[in-house]
Motif scaffolding. Structure first.
Motif, short mmCIF file in Angstrom:
data_model
loop_
_atom_site.label_atom_id
_atom_site.label_comp_id
_atom_site.label_asym_id
_atom_site.label_seq_id
_atom_site.Cartn_x
_atom_site.Cartn_y
_atom_site.Cartn_z
N GLY A 58 0.81 -1.21 0.00
CA GLY A 58 0.00 0.00 0.00
C GLY A 58 0.84 1.25 0.00
O GLY A 58 0.56 2.21 -0.73
N ALA A 59 1.90 1.26 0.85
CA ALA A 59 2.76 2.44 0.92
C ALA A 59 3.48 2.67 -0.40
O ALA A 59 3.61 3.81 -0.88
CB ALA A 59 3.78 2.27 2.05
N VAL A 60 3.95 1.59 -1.03
CA VAL A 60 4.65 1.72 -2.31
C VAL A 60 3.68 2.19 -3.40
O VAL A 60 4.01 3.07 -4.21
CB VAL A 60 5.28 0.38 -2.71
CG1 VAL A 60 5.81 0.44 -4.14
CG2 VAL A 60 6.42 0.03 -1.75
N ALA A 61 2.48 1.63 -3.43
CA ALA A 61 1.49 2.01 -4.45
C ALA A 61 1.14 3.49 -4.32
O ALA A 61 1.09 4.22 -5.33
CB ALA A 61 0.24 1.16 -4.32
N ARG A 62 0.91 3.95 -3.09
CA ARG A 62 0.57 5.36 -2.90
C ARG A 62 1.74 6.27 -3.25
O ARG A 62 1.56 7.32 -3.87
CB ARG A 62 0.13 5.60 -1.45
CG ARG A 62 -1.22 4.99 -1.10
CD ARG A 62 -1.68 5.44 0.27
NE ARG A 62 -0.80 4.93 1.32
CZ ARG A 62 -0.95 3.75 1.91
NH1 ARG A 62 -1.92 2.93 1.53
NH2 ARG A 62 -0.13 3.36 2.88
N GLY A 63 2.94 5.87 -2.86
CA GLY A 63 4.10 6.69 -3.16
C GLY A 63 4.36 6.79 -4.65
O GLY A 63 4.66 7.87 -5.18
N ALA A 64 4.26 5.66 -5.36
CA ALA A 64 4.51 5.66 -6.80
C ALA A 64 3.43 6.45 -7.54
O ALA A 64 3.72 7.22 -8.46
CB ALA A 64 4.57 4.23 -7.32
N ALA A 65 2.16 6.27 -7.14
CA ALA A 65 1.06 6.98 -7.79
C ALA A 65 1.20 8.49 -7.59
O ALA A 65 1.01 9.29 -8.51
CB ALA A 65 -0.28 6.50 -7.25
N SER A 66 1.54 8.88 -6.37
CA SER A 66 1.70 10.31 -6.08
C SER A 66 2.85 10.90 -6.88
O SER A 66 2.75 12.02 -7.40
CB SER A 66 1.93 10.50 -4.58
OG SER A 66 2.15 11.85 -4.26
N ALA A 67 3.95 10.14 -6.98
CA ALA A 67 5.11 10.63 -7.74
C ALA A 67 4.78 10.81 -9.21
O ALA A 67 5.17 11.81 -9.83
CB ALA A 67 6.27 9.65 -7.57
N LEU A 68 4.05 9.88 -9.77
CA LEU A 68 3.67 9.99 -11.18
C LEU A 68 2.68 11.13 -11.40
O LEU A 68 2.78 11.90 -12.36
CB LEU A 68 3.06 8.67 -11.67
CG LEU A 68 4.06 7.53 -11.92
CD1 LEU A 68 3.32 6.21 -12.05
CD2 LEU A 68 4.88 7.81 -13.18
N ALA A 69 1.71 11.25 -10.49
CA ALA A 69 0.67 12.27 -10.65
C ALA A 69 1.25 13.68 -10.59
O ALA A 69 0.79 14.59 -11.28
CB ALA A 69 -0.40 12.10 -9.58
#
Length: 298
Positions: A58-69
């Motif tokens: 979950g932490a990785v998914a949120r971090g990666a999504a936020s970085a891309l967005a």
């Protein structure tokens, strides 16, 4: 004279217990610093199973999504970008490709960690999600999502540990790493020499077992207390559940070692103590029988 000898034995036993109670935790931490934190391959092996953990995913998914967005500025796409990327990254962290990217990210994290301890600056331990971001970007591009192919894959780090004074940690880490397996080896060598040359081996073994047990108990307590302090000191934006999982994975060697040493110490102390008690009881049972066989003289 007997009283003086008893006092000397009691003092010597207390010294042995105190020394082992200190040297055992230090020795375990020294081996851990050298063979787990200091070795890249072992570090990756320890961290690899976390790719299956829900909190870490979950932490990785949120971090990666936020970085891309944050890097998307494409009109109508921007409004739904974070939702779309969140779904994509959440799906991606369940794939075999994520596990490969996770291992690559941890290799980079270990390099950054050792560089910081070797003289770098900063007070955080982070995992670079660039390998994960690159894989998600490739998947989205293959699916025909517009503008995603224009996103640069830059370093995107999530913080998993933070320290107020990394300089102190750096100095302590180097001391422990240099000690490595030498410290527990020297401890066992000194103990073995003491057993060989002492006249009261049983008393020494009881004291040694007690010292090992005390050291194991102190180590287990220290790992638990450090976990609470470490997680309490994390910034508000750091996922505590994921950080806790990372801490537990990295300190699993210490926790296992602590309980193993505690158990071995108790067995040694109890075994040595019983070895001195049982024969005396047997003699107490036998002596009346022997005396009872003495013929009666009229």
């Amino acid at each position: 004279m007997r009283t003086r000898a008893t006092v000397v034995r009691a003092v010597w036993s207390a010294v042995v217990i105190a020394l082992l109670a200190v040297l055992v935790p230090l020795g375990a931490v020294a081996v851990w610093a050298d063979r787990v934190l200091g070795d890249e391959e072992e570090y990756v092996v320890v961290m690899a199973p976390l790719a299956e953990d829900g909190a870490v995913r979950g932490a990785v998914a949120r971090g990666a999504a936020s970085a891309l967005a944050r890097q998307i500025e494409a009109g109508p796409v921007e409004a739904g970008a974070e939702r779309l990327l969140g779904e994509a990254t959440s799906s991606f962290v369940g794939t075999e490709a994520f596990r490969t990217a996770w291992n690559a990210a941890n290799r980079a994290a270990h390099t950054a960690f050792t560089d910081a301890l070797d003289g770098g600056s900063g007070d955080t331990v982070t995992v670079d999600l660039a390998p994960v971001v690159a894989e998600v970007k490739a998947d989205l591009t293959a699916d025909g999502v517009p503008f995603v192919d224009r996103i640069p894959v830059a370093r995107t780090a999530i913080t998993v540990m933070e320290y107020e004074n990394l300089g102190t940690l750096r100095r302590g880490f180097h001391v422990l790493q240099n000690a490595g397996v030498r410290l527990p080896a020297v401890t066992l060598l000194l103990l073995g020499a003491s057993v060989v040359f002492t006249r009261r081996r049983r008393a020494l073994l009881v004291a040694a077992g007690t010292g090992f047990a005390a050291g194991g108990l102190l180590l287990a307590g220290a790992v638990s207390v450090c976990r609470r302090l470490t997680l309490d000191d994390l910034p508000a934006d750091v996922d505590r559940a994921a950080a806790g999982v990372v801490y537990d994975a990295l300190t699993a060697f210490l926790r296992t070692g602590a309980w193993a040493v505690l158990g071995a110490g108790l067995v040694l102390a109890l075994g040595a103590w019983l070895s001195g008690r049982l024969p005396s009881r047997e003699r107490g049972r036998i002596s009346p029988r022997v005396s009872g066989r003495v013929p009666h003289t009229p």
